[in-house]
Design a protein around this motif. Structure first.
Motif, PDB file in Angstrom:
ATOM      1  N   ILE A   1       0.881  -1.168   0.000  1.00  0.00           N
ATOM      2  CA  ILE A   1       0.000   0.000   0.000  1.00  0.00           C
ATOM      3  C   ILE A   1       0.920   1.219   0.000  1.00  0.00           C
ATOM      4  O   ILE A   1       1.650   1.460   0.968  1.00  0.00           O
ATOM      5  N   LEU A   2       0.914   1.960  -1.083  1.00  0.00           N
ATOM      6  CA  LEU A   2       1.820   3.094  -1.250  1.00  0.00           C
ATOM      7  C   LEU A   2       1.050   4.391  -1.067  1.00  0.00           C
ATOM      8  O   LEU A   2       0.114   4.688  -1.814  1.00  0.00           O
ATOM      9  N   SER A   3       1.435   5.142  -0.047  1.00  0.00           N
ATOM     10  CA  SER A   3       0.700   6.347   0.306  1.00  0.00           C
ATOM     11  C   SER A   3       1.670   7.465   0.655  1.00  0.00           C
ATOM     12  O   SER A   3       2.706   7.235   1.274  1.00  0.00           O
ATOM     13  N   ARG A   4       1.304   8.662   0.279  1.00  0.00           N
ATOM     14  CA  ARG A   4       2.157   9.809   0.593  1.00  0.00           C
ATOM     15  C   ARG A   4       2.193  10.075   2.089  1.00  0.00           C
ATOM     16  O   ARG A   4       3.246  10.333   2.662  1.00  0.00           O
ATOM     17  N   ARG A   5       1.049  10.014   2.746  1.00  0.00           N
ATOM     18  CA  ARG A   5       0.962  10.336   4.171  1.00  0.00           C
ATOM     19  C   ARG A   5       0.992   9.109   5.065  1.00  0.00           C
ATOM     20  O   ARG A   5       1.476   9.168   6.196  1.00  0.00           O
ATOM     21  N   GLY A   6       0.398   7.999   4.604  1.00  0.00           N
ATOM     22  CA  GLY A   6       0.468   6.763   5.366  1.00  0.00           C
ATOM     23  C   GLY A   6      -0.571   6.603   6.453  1.00  0.00           C
ATOM     24  O   GLY A   6      -0.411   5.763   7.337  1.00  0.00           O
ATOM     25  N   PHE A   7      -1.667   7.374   6.404  1.00  0.00           N
ATOM     26  CA  PHE A   7      -2.722   7.239   7.411  1.00  0.00           C
ATOM     27  C   PHE A   7      -3.846   6.370   6.865  1.00  0.00           C
ATOM     28  O   PHE A   7      -4.588   6.787   5.979  1.00  0.00           O
ATOM     29  N   LEU A   8      -3.977   5.162   7.402  1.00  0.00           N
ATOM     30  CA  LEU A   8      -5.045   4.265   6.974  1.00  0.00           C
ATOM     31  C   LEU A   8      -6.328   4.568   7.747  1.00  0.00           C
ATOM     32  O   LEU A   8      -6.285   5.139   8.844  1.00  0.00           O
ATOM     33  N   PRO A   9      -7.495   4.199   7.198  1.00  0.00           N
ATOM     34  CA  PRO A   9      -8.758   4.472   7.890  1.00  0.00           C
ATOM     35  C   PRO A   9      -8.797   3.851   9.278  1.00  0.00           C
ATOM     36  O   PRO A   9      -8.350   2.723   9.489  1.00  0.00           O
ATOM     37  N   GLN A  10      -9.343   4.588  10.213  1.00  0.00           N
ATOM     38  CA  GLN A  10      -9.512   4.128  11.577  1.00  0.00           C
ATOM     39  C   GLN A  10     -10.810   3.314  11.694  1.00  0.00           C
ATOM     40  O   GLN A  10     -11.654   3.350  10.798  1.00  0.00           O
ATOM     41  N   PRO A  11     -11.022   2.613  12.811  1.00  0.00           N
ATOM     42  CA  PRO A  11     -12.217   1.772  12.929  1.00  0.00           C
ATOM     43  C   PRO A  11     -13.417   2.513  13.512  1.00  0.00           C
ATOM     44  O   PRO A  11     -13.277   3.457  14.301  1.00  0.00           O
ATOM     45  N   HIS A  12     -14.598   2.061  13.108  1.00  0.00           N
ATOM     46  CA  HIS A  12     -15.805   2.407  13.843  1.00  0.00           C
ATOM     47  C   HIS A  12     -15.806   1.632  15.163  1.00  0.00           C
ATOM     48  O   HIS A  12     -15.121   0.613  15.303  1.00  0.00           O
ATOM     49  N   THR A  13     -16.583   2.115  16.099  1.00  0.00           N
ATOM     50  CA  THR A  13     -16.823   1.318  17.302  1.00  0.00           C
ATOM     51  C   THR A  13     -17.770   0.173  16.955  1.00  0.00           C
ATOM     52  O   THR A  13     -18.515   0.238  15.971  1.00  0.00           O
ATOM     53  N   ARG A  14     -17.747  -0.895  17.740  1.00  0.00           N
ATOM     54  CA  ARG A  14     -18.647  -2.018  17.466  1.00  0.00           C
ATOM     55  C   ARG A  14     -20.095  -1.646  17.769  1.00  0.00           C
ATOM     56  O   ARG A  14     -21.006  -2.091  17.085  1.00  0.00           O
TER      57      ARG A  14
ATOM     58  N   THR B   1       1.524  -7.995   3.351  1.00  0.00           N
ATOM     59  CA  THR B   1       1.028  -6.667   2.967  1.00  0.00           C
ATOM     60  C   THR B   1       1.747  -5.631   3.805  1.00  0.00           C
ATOM     61  O   THR B   1       1.790  -5.740   5.036  1.00  0.00           O
ATOM     62  N   GLN B   2       2.316  -4.638   3.140  1.00  0.00           N
ATOM     63  CA  GLN B   2       3.059  -3.583   3.833  1.00  0.00           C
ATOM     64  C   GLN B   2       2.524  -2.213   3.437  1.00  0.00           C
ATOM     65  O   GLN B   2       2.051  -2.015   2.305  1.00  0.00           O
ATOM     66  N   LEU B   3       2.638  -1.293   4.373  1.00  0.00           N
ATOM     67  CA  LEU B   3       2.304   0.112   4.118  1.00  0.00           C
ATOM     68  C   LEU B   3       3.596   0.893   4.000  1.00  0.00           C
ATOM     69  O   LEU B   3       4.431   0.873   4.914  1.00  0.00           O
ATOM     70  N   LYS B   4       3.796   1.573   2.870  1.00  0.00           N
ATOM     71  CA  LYS B   4       4.999   2.373   2.656  1.00  0.00           C
ATOM     72  C   LYS B   4       4.600   3.808   2.334  1.00  0.00           C
ATOM     73  O   LYS B   4       3.651   4.046   1.593  1.00  0.00           O
ATOM     74  N   ARG B   5       5.360   4.749   2.895  1.00  0.00           N
ATOM     75  CA  ARG B   5       5.121   6.163   2.657  1.00  0.00           C
ATOM     76  C   ARG B   5       6.037   6.660   1.548  1.00  0.00           C
ATOM     77  O   ARG B   5       7.260   6.526   1.622  1.00  0.00           O
ATOM     78  N   GLY B   6       5.422   7.229   0.538  1.00  0.00           N
ATOM     79  CA  GLY B   6       6.197   7.764  -0.567  1.00  0.00           C
ATOM     80  C   GLY B   6       5.305   8.445  -1.574  1.00  0.00           C
ATOM     81  O   GLY B   6       4.083   8.246  -1.579  1.00  0.00           O
ATOM     82  N   THR B   7       5.904   9.256  -2.428  1.00  0.00           N
ATOM     83  CA  THR B   7       5.175   9.985  -3.457  1.00  0.00           C
ATOM     84  C   THR B   7       5.457   9.360  -4.814  1.00  0.00           C
ATOM     85  O   THR B   7       6.623   9.227  -5.212  1.00  0.00           O
ATOM     86  N   THR B   8       4.404   8.964  -5.520  1.00  0.00           N
ATOM     87  CA  THR B   8       4.556   8.410  -6.864  1.00  0.00           C
ATOM     88  C   THR B   8       4.830   9.545  -7.836  1.00  0.00           C
ATOM     89  O   THR B   8       4.055  10.511  -7.921  1.00  0.00           O
ATOM     90  N   LEU B   9       5.922   9.434  -8.558  1.00  0.00           N
ATOM     91  CA  LEU B   9       6.299  10.466  -9.514  1.00  0.00           C
ATOM     92  C   LEU B   9       5.826  10.129 -10.923  1.00  0.00           C
ATOM     93  O   LEU B   9       5.364  10.995 -11.654  1.00  0.00           O
TER      94      LEU B   9
END
Length: 464
Positions: free
Chosen positions: A230-243, A338-346
């Motif tokens: 998962i390539l993202s500039r900021r790296g913040f994935l969605p947080q969870p709802h409460t059950r 599955t990995q989360l990496k922070r970076g900007t796609t050029l």
């Protein structure tokens, strides 16, 4: 294709002509609101080059396993009837049998996107069936131009060269007039479905929002066992709802006026909610109720600062995942494949991407067998139709140039005022109205717009 024939018109004369450009969720919701709110007869034409009526970009390609990120209680398309969707679910025998009886109320569950799309289309069909004085024509022609004459009427030039003259035009195109680019790039197998992987061993999913998470889980559901980045500039994935449901809780005192103080205020509100047995999600739900007024009060410089530094954090907390889906995402990341990496796609290159990694300045090629672009979209202001509206003074951008400037009812704003009869519903107005990409806000806006349309058409009726 005409969906409904006309009965005789009780008022005589010609019915009003209304055009909706787009047949996704915003377009269908606007049609429902018009059918329920406009008292006089009218002809409705819905334009979209896509040959099918869909739930929009978020719903049209949805698989049965994809879950909406809002509880059923928040998804009614009937104003004044917040339980309409949950009643519809309860009346659906197949769905009712599939839901555990232990769930405390249908309003708290998260449903597949396809289920919600079925509900929206059924409510559209029912609203139309109740209006024997209205006809709806579906056109698969794209729109190449929108002009306004001196008498206030609009002329739509269609892609085939024909024209349509309308009293009212509603842009309900999601993020733009063009179809979104395919989910795959030149490295994919031809015709590959978004959830398939062909012979790929490493898939890069660009983006960090709900679409990116959906795509990762679709790949796994489709049997893909290789690496996913998962390539993202900021790296913040969605947080969870409460059950359990998190009602809106937020301090009642006035908000600070400066952004840095607002951030501290919100953090304290979340902490206070946690201390009092609620949750930070409840505080964020409360913040959303004040977000529009808060956004309007900020000067442009602080709005730009928010977009640069805080937008990704805010989006990850407002666009939340159902708790079970979030838990599955955490297991996926913990498993290592599955990995989360922070970076900007050029740019895209054969065999992968050129990326600038967070914290560095060097460009590096990042190998991938397949790249799927799930980055958040922004309104396409360079589309020729939108660009001509801007140059003709029929529309203007918001102060940051993020989208079209609109008021809460979706009327397009101009430097000289607002042109009666021209509206933009949904994400096209994201720069003016926070959260206008979410279902409850689109529903509210559609009914507000339909109420204005009804008021604007009444003088024509009286004159006739």
């Amino acid at each position: 294709m005409t969906v409904h024939g006309f009965a005789s018109y009780p008022y005589g004369g010609q019915p009003a002509q209304i055009a909706i450009v787009g047949r996704g969720f915003s377009g269908l919701m606007m049609a429902i609101a018009l059918l329920k709110s406009v008292s006089q007869p009218f002809q409705l034409r819905m334009f979209d080059p896509q040959p099918i009526i869909s739930g929009g970009q978020a719903l049209a390609t949805a698989r049965s396993t994809e879950i909406l990120n809002s509880r059923a209680r928040d998804l009614s398309v009937s104003t004044g009837e917040p339980k309409d969707f949950t009643r519809w679910l309860q009346a659906n025998a197949h769905f009712r049998e599939a839901v555990s009886a232990a769930i405390p109320g249908f309003g708290q569950i998260f449903v597949p996107k396809a289920t919600f799309s079925d509900y929206v289309y059924q409510r559209f069909s029912e609203a139309l069936a109740q209006r024997t004085d209205v006809s709806v024509q579906m056109s698969n022609e794209g729109i190449s131009r929108i002009q306004r004459s001196d008498n206030g009427m609009f002329t739509l030039r269609l892609a085939d060269g024909s024209e349509a003259v309308c009293d009212t035009v509603v842009l309900a195109t999601g993020y733009g007039l063009k179809a979104p680019p395919p989910e795959t790039n030149e490295h994919d197998g031809a015709g590959a479905l978004p959830g398939s992987s062909g012979n790929a061993q490493h898939v890069v999913v660009m983006g960090n929002g709900l679409r990116a998470v959906d795509q990762v889980l679709q790949l796994r559901d489709g049997g893909f066992a290789g690496r996913i980045t998962i390539l993202s500039r900021r790296g913040f994935l969605p947080q969870p709802h409460t059950r359990m449901p998190a009602d809106a809780v937020f301090p009642s005192q006035p908000m600070p006026s400066q952004l840095r103080h607002i951030v501290r205020f919100v953090r304290n509100a979340c902490a206070e909610a946690e201390e009092n047995g609620w949750s930070w999600q409840a505080a964020m739900n409360g913040l959303r109720k004040r977000a529009r007024t808060l956004w309007a009060s900020l000067p442009p410089s602080e709005k730009r600062q928010f977009n640069r530094h805080l937008r990704a954090i805010y989006d990850s907390h407002r666009n939340r995942l159902p708790a079970d889906v979030h838990a599955r995402l955490e297991r996926e990341l913990a498993g290592g494949l599955t990995q989360l990496k922070r970076g900007t796609t050029l740019r895209h290159v054969p065999g992968g991407l050129v990326v600038r990694w967070a914290g560095g300045s060097a460009e590096e090629q990042f190998a991938a067998d397949k790249v799927i672009d799930c980055r958040c979209l922004s309104p396409d202001l360079k589309d020729p139709v939108i660009a001509e509206l801007l140059s003709a003074g029929l529309a203007t951008t918001d102060e940051l140039g993020l989208g079209l400037a609109v008021n809460p009812a979706g009327e397009l704003l101009t430097p000289r005022g607002r042109p009666a009869g021209l509206f933009a519903i949904g994400p096209l107005g994201l720069g003016s109205l926070p959260d206008i990409d979410l279902v409850p806000e689109i529903v509210t806006q559609a009914y507000a717009a339909a109420t204005l349309v009804n008021a604007q058409l009444r003088p024509q009726l009286q004159a006739g």
